[in-house]
Design a protein around this motif. Structure first.
Motif, mmCIF file in Angstrom:
data_model
loop_
_atom_site.group_PDB
_atom_site.id
_atom_site.type_symbol
_atom_site.label_atom_id
_atom_site.label_comp_id
_atom_site.label_asym_id
_atom_site.label_seq_id
_atom_site.Cartn_x
_atom_site.Cartn_y
_atom_site.Cartn_z
ATOM 1 N N THR A 23 -8.330 12.193 -14.123
ATOM 2 C CA THR A 23 -9.106 11.143 -13.960
ATOM 3 C C THR A 23 -8.947 10.357 -15.064
ATOM 4 O O THR A 23 -9.289 9.286 -15.241
ATOM 5 C CB THR A 23 -10.427 11.793 -15.094
ATOM 6 N N SER A 24 -7.592 10.556 -16.634
ATOM 7 C CA SER A 24 -7.461 9.210 -17.428
ATOM 8 C C SER A 24 -6.649 9.167 -16.651
ATOM 9 O O SER A 24 -6.196 7.663 -16.524
ATOM 10 C CB SER A 24 -6.197 10.394 -18.236
ATOM 11 N N THR A 25 -5.193 9.319 -15.266
ATOM 12 C CA THR A 25 -4.463 8.231 -15.086
ATOM 13 C C THR A 25 -5.563 7.110 -13.768
ATOM 14 O O THR A 25 -5.152 6.122 -14.053
ATOM 15 C CB THR A 25 -3.571 9.661 -13.974
ATOM 16 N N ILE A 26 -6.197 8.088 -13.131
ATOM 17 C CA ILE A 26 -7.508 6.564 -12.617
ATOM 18 C C ILE A 26 -8.005 5.444 -12.930
ATOM 19 O O ILE A 26 -7.890 4.190 -12.876
ATOM 20 C CB ILE A 26 -7.817 7.573 -11.170
ATOM 21 N N ILE A 27 -8.136 5.986 -14.085
ATOM 22 C CA ILE A 27 -8.829 5.064 -15.130
ATOM 23 C C ILE A 27 -8.268 4.190 -15.921
ATOM 24 O O ILE A 27 -8.245 2.604 -15.932
ATOM 25 C CB ILE A 27 -9.649 6.098 -16.582
ATOM 26 N N GLN A 28 -6.852 4.717 -15.920
ATOM 27 C CA GLN A 28 -5.883 3.934 -16.886
ATOM 28 C C GLN A 28 -5.172 2.129 -15.442
ATOM 29 O O GLN A 28 -5.012 1.829 -15.621
ATOM 30 C CB GLN A 28 -4.575 4.403 -17.457
ATOM 31 N N LEU A 29 -4.780 3.136 -14.415
ATOM 32 C CA LEU A 29 -4.434 2.383 -13.221
ATOM 33 C C LEU A 29 -5.127 1.827 -12.518
ATOM 34 O O LEU A 29 -4.299 0.647 -11.942
ATOM 35 C CB LEU A 29 -3.250 3.982 -12.342
ATOM 36 N N VAL A 30 -6.539 2.068 -12.228
ATOM 37 C CA VAL A 30 -7.339 1.159 -11.164
ATOM 38 C C VAL A 30 -7.250 -0.617 -11.581
ATOM 39 O O VAL A 30 -7.233 -0.716 -10.288
ATOM 40 C CB VAL A 30 -8.097 1.739 -10.512
ATOM 41 N N PRO A 31 -7.495 -0.778 -12.737
ATOM 42 C CA PRO A 31 -7.895 -1.599 -12.738
ATOM 43 C C PRO A 31 -6.933 -2.899 -12.697
ATOM 44 O O PRO A 31 -6.060 -3.203 -12.604
ATOM 45 C CB PRO A 31 -8.067 -1.419 -14.927
ATOM 46 N N VAL A 32 -5.522 -1.890 -13.487
ATOM 47 C CA VAL A 32 -4.104 -2.645 -13.309
ATOM 48 C C VAL A 32 -3.561 -3.443 -11.877
ATOM 49 O O VAL A 32 -3.290 -3.902 -11.933
ATOM 50 C CB VAL A 32 -2.725 -1.327 -14.011
ATOM 51 N N GLN A 33 -4.130 -1.905 -10.625
ATOM 52 C CA GLN A 33 -3.829 -2.022 -9.726
ATOM 53 C C GLN A 33 -4.159 -2.962 -8.800
ATOM 54 O O GLN A 33 -3.421 -4.295 -8.365
ATOM 55 C CB GLN A 33 -3.690 -0.573 -9.134
ATOM 56 N N ASN A 34 -5.237 -3.286 -9.243
ATOM 57 C CA ASN A 34 -6.007 -3.954 -8.882
ATOM 58 C C ASN A 34 -6.008 -5.944 -9.489
ATOM 59 O O ASN A 34 -5.755 -6.652 -8.583
ATOM 60 C CB ASN A 34 -7.535 -4.588 -8.901
ATOM 61 N N ARG A 35 -5.089 -5.707 -9.996
ATOM 62 C CA ARG A 35 -4.756 -7.148 -11.092
ATOM 63 C C ARG A 35 -3.389 -7.602 -11.056
ATOM 64 O O ARG A 35 -2.933 -8.445 -10.391
ATOM 65 C CB ARG A 35 -4.666 -6.875 -12.851
ATOM 66 N N THR A 138 9.216 10.988 -3.827
ATOM 67 C CA THR A 138 9.279 9.299 -4.452
ATOM 68 C C THR A 138 8.506 10.116 -6.151
ATOM 69 O O THR A 138 7.131 9.974 -6.267
ATOM 70 C CB THR A 138 8.688 8.328 -4.154
ATOM 71 N N VAL A 139 9.521 9.969 -6.728
ATOM 72 C CA VAL A 139 9.362 10.476 -8.532
ATOM 73 C C VAL A 139 8.924 9.096 -9.040
ATOM 74 O O VAL A 139 9.674 8.051 -9.290
ATOM 75 C CB VAL A 139 10.742 11.164 -8.787
ATOM 76 N N ILE A 140 7.689 8.853 -10.026
ATOM 77 C CA ILE A 140 7.364 8.265 -10.374
ATOM 78 C C ILE A 140 6.173 8.328 -11.468
ATOM 79 O O ILE A 140 5.245 8.878 -11.699
ATOM 80 C CB ILE A 140 6.655 7.511 -9.670
ATOM 81 N N LEU A 141 7.690 8.152 -13.080
ATOM 82 C CA LEU A 141 6.981 8.297 -14.699
ATOM 83 C C LEU A 141 5.827 7.787 -14.776
ATOM 84 O O LEU A 141 5.209 6.594 -14.616
ATOM 85 C CB LEU A 141 7.639 8.834 -15.467
ATOM 86 N N HIS A 142 4.758 8.344 -14.864
ATOM 87 C CA HIS A 142 3.936 7.691 -15.688
ATOM 88 C C HIS A 142 3.707 6.627 -16.808
ATOM 89 O O HIS A 142 4.792 6.847 -17.319
ATOM 90 C CB HIS A 142 2.430 8.778 -16.394
ATOM 91 N N GLY A 143 3.141 6.105 -16.911
ATOM 92 C CA GLY A 143 3.380 4.840 -17.431
ATOM 93 C C GLY A 143 1.935 4.667 -18.503
ATOM 94 O O GLY A 143 1.017 5.168 -18.959
ATOM 95 N N ILE A 144 1.740 4.340 -20.147
ATOM 96 C CA ILE A 144 0.220 4.031 -20.500
ATOM 97 C C ILE A 144 0.534 2.154 -21.510
ATOM 98 O O ILE A 144 1.665 1.868 -20.916
ATOM 99 C CB ILE A 144 0.775 4.648 -21.645
#
Length: 352
Positions: A23-35, A138-144
């Motif tokens: 949940t936290s990953t999606i909340i953080q990523l989706v706005p950035v992905q759309n940007r 594909t290894v993709i480490l999380h970001g913050i």
């Protein structure tokens, strides 16, 4: 502005109402992905209303490809989200490409292996996770979010704002209060070390769910028996956890098990060195001896020996905290993560 459905290229399903790391990953990523122009919508319950989303009725519109493209990506992060993607693509014959992000660090069941085998691409959140897969990933480490988690310009003021003594040094452990998270290891290490370091106070921030309230009560009883109730503080759960990081001088991540674990990144981004167990992705996040220390999982003696040099030398906290902030800024922004995921999408969407 969120994309309209005929423009959408990526669907991020979320089929559990319970708050989790996914949940936290999606909340953080989706706005950035759309940007970044990736045209992502979410689908399912348990997500905040500010995220762009589609409804169950919109599923019928997925037979039509997106504007200017041939496929959409269905990006699953759980078994329960892989299966619908397979049905939509292989039974309903919708023009979808399937991506799965794996965070698990254990041998997969036959069912999970089959689901993963049906994916078009797989992402692993770290190398240790990738080692449990029986196919290429594909290894993709999380970001913050480096704007939310950042160093305190005035450490004393940051402490005072939280009601902490600005004249003291503070070591913290944040997260759910439970055995898996190693809260007891942190508390026992503090009971062992704090009597020899009177300028330090420990902070436990996080909630104990009803099942683990007796566990938390037992820890508090140990603290009281040691006469350290005023130096090992249980402050509960806070929504402004970024401000609590800024009030620390050292962070401890004592988990016994972790899929990835963002707390070391959040602490290091806040200019705080981290002493962490060798679980999850921690060894891939921390530069041992430069931004913190790696210690043995579940071993109290190892934790105590890793923590004590920092308690004995606050200047070491400053030096390693400065290096930690620079390390995370360079390598672990959420924008970097989103761009790497976007490259996986483009490889699928542009394939002929």
């Amino acid at each position: 502005m969120p994309p309209s459905l005929h423009q959408v290229e990526v669907i991020a399903p979320h089929f559990k109402r319970r708050l989790s790391g996914v949940t936290s990953t999606i909340i953080q990523l989706v706005p950035v992905q759309n940007r970044l122009g990736q045209k992502v919508v979410t689908f399912g319950p348990g997500l905040p209303s500010f995220l762009p989303s589609m409804t169950a009725g919109d599923l019928l519109r997925l037979w039509a490809p997106p504007e200017g493209g041939r496929y959409r990506v269905w990006h699953a992060r759980r078994n329960i989200e892989m299966l619908p993607g397979i049905l939509l693509r292989d039974v309903c014959r919708m023009p979808l490409k399937l991506v799965f992000t794996s965070a698990s660090q254990r041998k997969h069941s036959a069912w999970t292996k089959w689901l993963i085998s049906r994916m078009d691409r797989v992402i692993s959140v770290c190398r240790k996770t990738a080692s449990y897969l029986e196919r290429e990933s594909t290894v993709i480490l999380h970001g913050i979010d480096l704007q939310r988690f950042s160093s305190a310009p005035d450490k004393a003021a940051a402490k005072a704002q939280l009601g902490l003594d600005p004249q003291k040094h503070h070591v913290g452990c944040f997260g759910r209060v439970r055995h898996q998270k190693g809260t007891d290891l942190f508390v026992d290490a503090m009971i062992r070390l704090l009597p020899n370091h009177p300028q330090w106070t420990a902070v436990v921030a996080g909630r104990a769910t009803p099942k683990y309230v007796p566990f938390e009560d037992e820890l508090k009883a140990r603290v009281n028996a040691a006469g350290l109730a005023d130096r090992i503080l249980f402050v509960g759960e806070h929504t402004n956890i970024n401000e609590w990081y800024r009030g620390l001088d050292l962070f401890v991540a004592p988990q016994r098990w972790e899929g990835f674990g963002l707390t070391p990144l959040e602490a290091m981004a806040s200019g705080i060195p981290v002493v962490a167990a060798d679980v999850g992705a921690f060894a891939e996040l921390i530069v041992d001896g430069e931004t913190g220390r790696m210690v043995e999982r579940g071993e109290l003696a190892s934790f105590a020996s890793g923590i004590e040099p920092y308690l004995a030398s606050p200047s070491l906290c400053i030096a390693h905290g400065t290096a930690a902030h620079a390390h995370v800024t360079e390598h672990f922004s959420v924008e970097r993560e989103a761009k790497a995921i976007g490259a996986v999408y483009r490889a699928l969407l542009d394939a002929r």
